[in-house]
Scaffold this motif. Structure first.
Motif, PDB file in Angstrom:
ATOM      1  N   CYS A   1       4.948 -25.033   2.503  1.00 33.63           N
ATOM      2  CA  CYS A   1       5.517 -24.999   1.149  1.00 33.63           C
ATOM      3  C   CYS A   1       6.951 -24.491   1.187  1.00 33.63           C
ATOM      4  N   GLU A   2       7.739 -25.000   0.276  1.00 36.07           N
ATOM      5  CA  GLU A   2       9.148 -24.575   0.206  1.00 36.07           C
ATOM      6  C   GLU A   2       9.263 -23.165  -0.359  1.00 36.07           C
ATOM      7  N   GLU A   3       8.425 -22.835  -1.348  1.00 36.56           N
ATOM      8  CA  GLU A   3       8.451 -21.505  -1.952  1.00 36.56           C
ATOM      9  C   GLU A   3       7.477 -20.584  -1.210  1.00 36.56           C
ATOM     10  N   LYS A   4       8.014 -19.552  -0.615  1.00 36.61           N
ATOM     11  CA  LYS A   4       7.211 -18.645   0.211  1.00 36.61           C
ATOM     12  C   LYS A   4       7.121 -17.292  -0.484  1.00 36.61           C
ATOM     13  N   THR A   5       6.108 -17.144  -1.321  1.00 36.14           N
ATOM     14  CA  THR A   5       5.936 -15.906  -2.086  1.00 36.14           C
ATOM     15  C   THR A   5       4.519 -15.387  -1.897  1.00 36.14           C
ATOM     16  N   ILE A   6       4.351 -14.094  -2.152  1.00 37.04           N
ATOM     17  CA  ILE A   6       3.045 -13.455  -2.138  1.00 37.04           C
ATOM     18  C   ILE A   6       3.079 -12.321  -3.153  1.00 37.04           C
ATOM     19  N   SER A   7       2.016 -12.164  -3.905  1.00 34.91           N
ATOM     20  CA  SER A   7       1.981 -11.102  -4.905  1.00 34.91           C
ATOM     21  C   SER A   7       1.875  -9.742  -4.224  1.00 34.91           C
ATOM     22  N   PHE A   8       2.226  -8.686  -4.972  1.00 31.53           N
ATOM     23  CA  PHE A   8       2.168  -7.345  -4.400  1.00 31.53           C
ATOM     24  C   PHE A   8       0.725  -6.965  -4.053  1.00 31.53           C
ATOM     25  N   GLN A   9      -0.226  -7.339  -4.922  1.00 36.56           N
ATOM     26  CA  GLN A   9      -1.625  -7.024  -4.660  1.00 36.56           C
ATOM     27  C   GLN A   9      -2.120  -7.741  -3.403  1.00 36.56           C
ATOM     28  N   ALA A  10      -1.759  -9.035  -3.269  1.00 37.10           N
ATOM     29  CA  ALA A  10      -2.160  -9.782  -2.076  1.00 37.10           C
ATOM     30  C   ALA A  10      -1.494  -9.225  -0.830  1.00 37.10           C
ATOM     31  N   CYS A  11      -0.261  -8.758  -0.989  1.00 36.07           N
ATOM     32  CA  CYS A  11       0.447  -8.152   0.138  1.00 36.07           C
ATOM     33  C   CYS A  11      -0.263  -6.881   0.594  1.00 36.07           C
ATOM     34  N   MET A  12      -0.711  -6.052  -0.346  1.00 40.36           N
ATOM     35  CA  MET A  12      -1.421  -4.824   0.011  1.00 40.36           C
ATOM     36  C   MET A  12      -2.772  -5.132   0.652  1.00 40.36           C
ATOM     37  N   ILE A  13      -3.450  -6.155   0.156  1.00 44.75           N
ATOM     38  CA  ILE A  13      -4.729  -6.550   0.757  1.00 44.75           C
ATOM     39  C   ILE A  13      -4.518  -7.034   2.184  1.00 44.75           C
TER      40      ILE A  13
ATOM     41  N   GLY B   1      -5.286  -6.409   7.728  1.00 42.76           N
ATOM     42  CA  GLY B   1      -4.663  -6.582   9.030  1.00 42.76           C
ATOM     43  C   GLY B   1      -4.784  -5.346   9.901  1.00 42.76           C
ATOM     44  N   HIS B   2      -4.475  -4.178   9.325  1.00 43.66           N
ATOM     45  CA  HIS B   2      -4.580  -2.933  10.090  1.00 43.66           C
ATOM     46  C   HIS B   2      -6.038  -2.484  10.228  1.00 43.66           C
ATOM     47  N   LEU B   3      -6.886  -2.896   9.299  1.00 44.44           N
ATOM     48  CA  LEU B   3      -8.303  -2.568   9.407  1.00 44.44           C
ATOM     49  C   LEU B   3      -8.903  -3.174  10.674  1.00 44.44           C
ATOM     50  N   PHE B   4      -8.728  -4.478  10.835  1.00 43.27           N
ATOM     51  CA  PHE B   4      -9.300  -5.141  12.003  1.00 43.27           C
ATOM     52  C   PHE B   4      -8.462  -4.909  13.257  1.00 43.27           C
ATOM     53  N   GLY B   5      -7.158  -4.661  13.087  1.00 41.02           N
ATOM     54  CA  GLY B   5      -6.350  -4.292  14.241  1.00 41.02           C
ATOM     55  C   GLY B   5      -6.790  -2.963  14.822  1.00 41.02           C
ATOM     56  N   GLY B   6      -7.069  -1.984  13.934  1.00 41.84           N
ATOM     57  CA  GLY B   6      -7.575  -0.696  14.400  1.00 41.84           C
ATOM     58  C   GLY B   6      -8.947  -0.814  15.029  1.00 41.84           C
ATOM     59  N   ALA B   7      -9.780  -1.708  14.484  1.00 42.20           N
ATOM     60  CA  ALA B   7     -11.109  -1.922  15.078  1.00 42.20           C
ATOM     61  C   ALA B   7     -10.989  -2.498  16.475  1.00 42.20           C
ATOM     62  N   ASP B   8     -10.034  -3.411  16.677  1.00 39.43           N
ATOM     63  CA  ASP B   8      -9.797  -3.969  18.012  1.00 39.43           C
ATOM     64  C   ASP B   8      -9.426  -2.879  19.008  1.00 39.43           C
ATOM     65  N   ILE B   9      -8.549  -1.969  18.577  1.00 39.04           N
ATOM     66  CA  ILE B   9      -8.109  -0.890  19.469  1.00 39.04           C
ATOM     67  C   ILE B   9      -9.284  -0.010  19.883  1.00 39.04           C
ATOM     68  N   ILE B  10     -10.087   0.416  18.907  1.00 44.82           N
ATOM     69  CA  ILE B  10     -11.225   1.298  19.206  1.00 44.82           C
ATOM     70  C   ILE B  10     -12.244   0.579  20.078  1.00 44.82           C
TER      71      ILE B  10
ATOM     72  N   ARG C   1       9.778 -11.629   7.481  1.00 43.23           N
ATOM     73  CA  ARG C   1       8.557 -11.579   8.285  1.00 43.23           C
ATOM     74  C   ARG C   1       7.521 -12.488   7.647  1.00 43.23           C
ATOM     75  N   PHE C   2       6.584 -12.996   8.418  1.00 37.63           N
ATOM     76  CA  PHE C   2       5.547 -13.856   7.849  1.00 37.63           C
ATOM     77  C   PHE C   2       4.296 -13.065   7.487  1.00 37.63           C
ATOM     78  N   ILE C   3       4.331 -11.734   7.643  1.00 43.98           N
ATOM     79  CA  ILE C   3       3.214 -10.880   7.254  1.00 43.98           C
ATOM     80  C   ILE C   3       3.761  -9.669   6.498  1.00 43.98           C
ATOM     81  N   CYS C   4       2.899  -9.058   5.706  1.00 43.87           N
ATOM     82  CA  CYS C   4       3.249  -7.804   5.047  1.00 43.87           C
ATOM     83  C   CYS C   4       2.947  -6.668   6.012  1.00 43.87           C
ATOM     84  N   ASP C   5       3.998  -6.061   6.554  1.00 42.63           N
ATOM     85  CA  ASP C   5       3.813  -4.971   7.504  1.00 42.63           C
ATOM     86  C   ASP C   5       4.635  -3.768   7.059  1.00 42.63           C
ATOM     87  N   MET C   6       4.413  -2.629   7.708  1.00 37.51           N
ATOM     88  CA  MET C   6       4.955  -1.370   7.230  1.00 37.51           C
ATOM     89  C   MET C   6       6.485  -1.324   7.270  1.00 37.51           C
ATOM     90  N   TYR C   7       7.091  -1.584   8.404  1.00 38.59           N
ATOM     91  CA  TYR C   7       8.541  -1.428   8.519  1.00 38.59           C
ATOM     92  C   TYR C   7       9.328  -2.371   7.598  1.00 38.59           C
TER      93      TYR C   7
END
Length: 269
Positions: free
Chosen positions: A49-61, A66-75, A138-144
């Protein structure tokens, strides 16, 4: 998704794989399959899509999952390393210590750890005040990238990211390398057949560890900044590692390969 699902089904329907090591492997494959679906579909939509947007709620989810399953992978990678250490370094006590009664507490530990790791990120982002453009490179919602948009004090948030992501990744990665160094040293006293079987399992695990931890350490163990290379490194632990996990764990593992062949033969007949 198909590759990770194949490992899960093979482990479930193959009686020869009903051991703790393959239970952890099937759970890792399940996590990788779910983890890849939190980012990849939205990324594909953004590419088409030409328009690349994401809502704030979807970004927080997305940030939380992402960090939920990333942390599970680490453990889970740590738990799998401990399982290999016990199997190779203390084989006589392995069945006594690593029995089926311990898999549920270890699974619970993974669930609690991933929830604590994942929930901290959205909580701190919610407390930041944004008074500028809402555009991240960035193509993901991340902390930095999200911290970069804030115009309030981000000192505590940055320390949390460094501790919760950077420091934990670095310490665990170092401990994993040390544990596999001990395992490789212990293999000197093992027969050639046993050494080959142990190395086939350890090689695949070490490969997954490097592909996952190396990009994470580079991104999170530094002052808050966003570099163009971060997007390409994020592809490794978000897309490439979950995609290659089935190939890496089945390429040199004879037991899984034989179980898959028997399962396919059973389905045909």
């Amino acid at each position: 998704m198909m590759g990770n699902l194949l490992i899960v089904l093979t482990t479930v329907f193959s009686p020869t794989l009903h051991v703790l090591m393959y239970f952890f492997l099937s759970y890792l494959s399940f996590l990788n399959g779910v983890y890849s679906t939190t980012i990849t579909p939205n990324m594909i939509i953004g590419l088409l899509c030409e328009e690349k947007t994401i809502s704030f709620q979807a970004c927080m989810i997305q940030l939380f999952i992402g960090h939920l399953f990333g942390g599970a992978d680490i453990i889970l990678l740590v738990v799998m390393a401990y399982d290999r250490y016990m199997a190779i370094c203390t084989p006589l006590h392995y069945l006594t210590i690593m029995n089926k009664q311990i898999d549920i507490p270890l699974l619970q530990l993974t669930l609690v750890g991933e929830c604590l790791h994942g929930v901290l990120h959205p909580l701190f982002v919610y407390n930041l005040r944004n008074c500028g453009p809402n555009v991240i490179d960035r193509f993901i919602c991340d902390m930095y990238p999200l911290i970069k948009l804030a115009c309030s004090d981000t000192y505590i948030t940055v320390l949390t990211v460094l501790a919760n992501d950077g420091a934990i990744s670095s310490v665990i990665f170092t401990l994993l390398l040390i544990s596999y160094g001990v395992i490789l040293h212990a293999l000197k006293n093992v027969s050639q057949e046993g050494r080959h079987k142990a190395l086939s399992n350890c090689d695949s695990h070490i490969t997954v560890v490097f592909l996952f931890f190396a990009p994470c350490i580079f991104i999170y163990v530094r002052p808050p900044s966003t570099l163009p290379i971060d997007k390409y490194l994020a592809v490794f632990y978000i897309i490439i590692t979950p995609m290659l996990n089935p190939v890496i764990h089945t390429l040199r593992n004879g037991e899984i390969n034989n179980a898959m062949k028997k399962l396919c033969t059973r389905k045909r007949t």
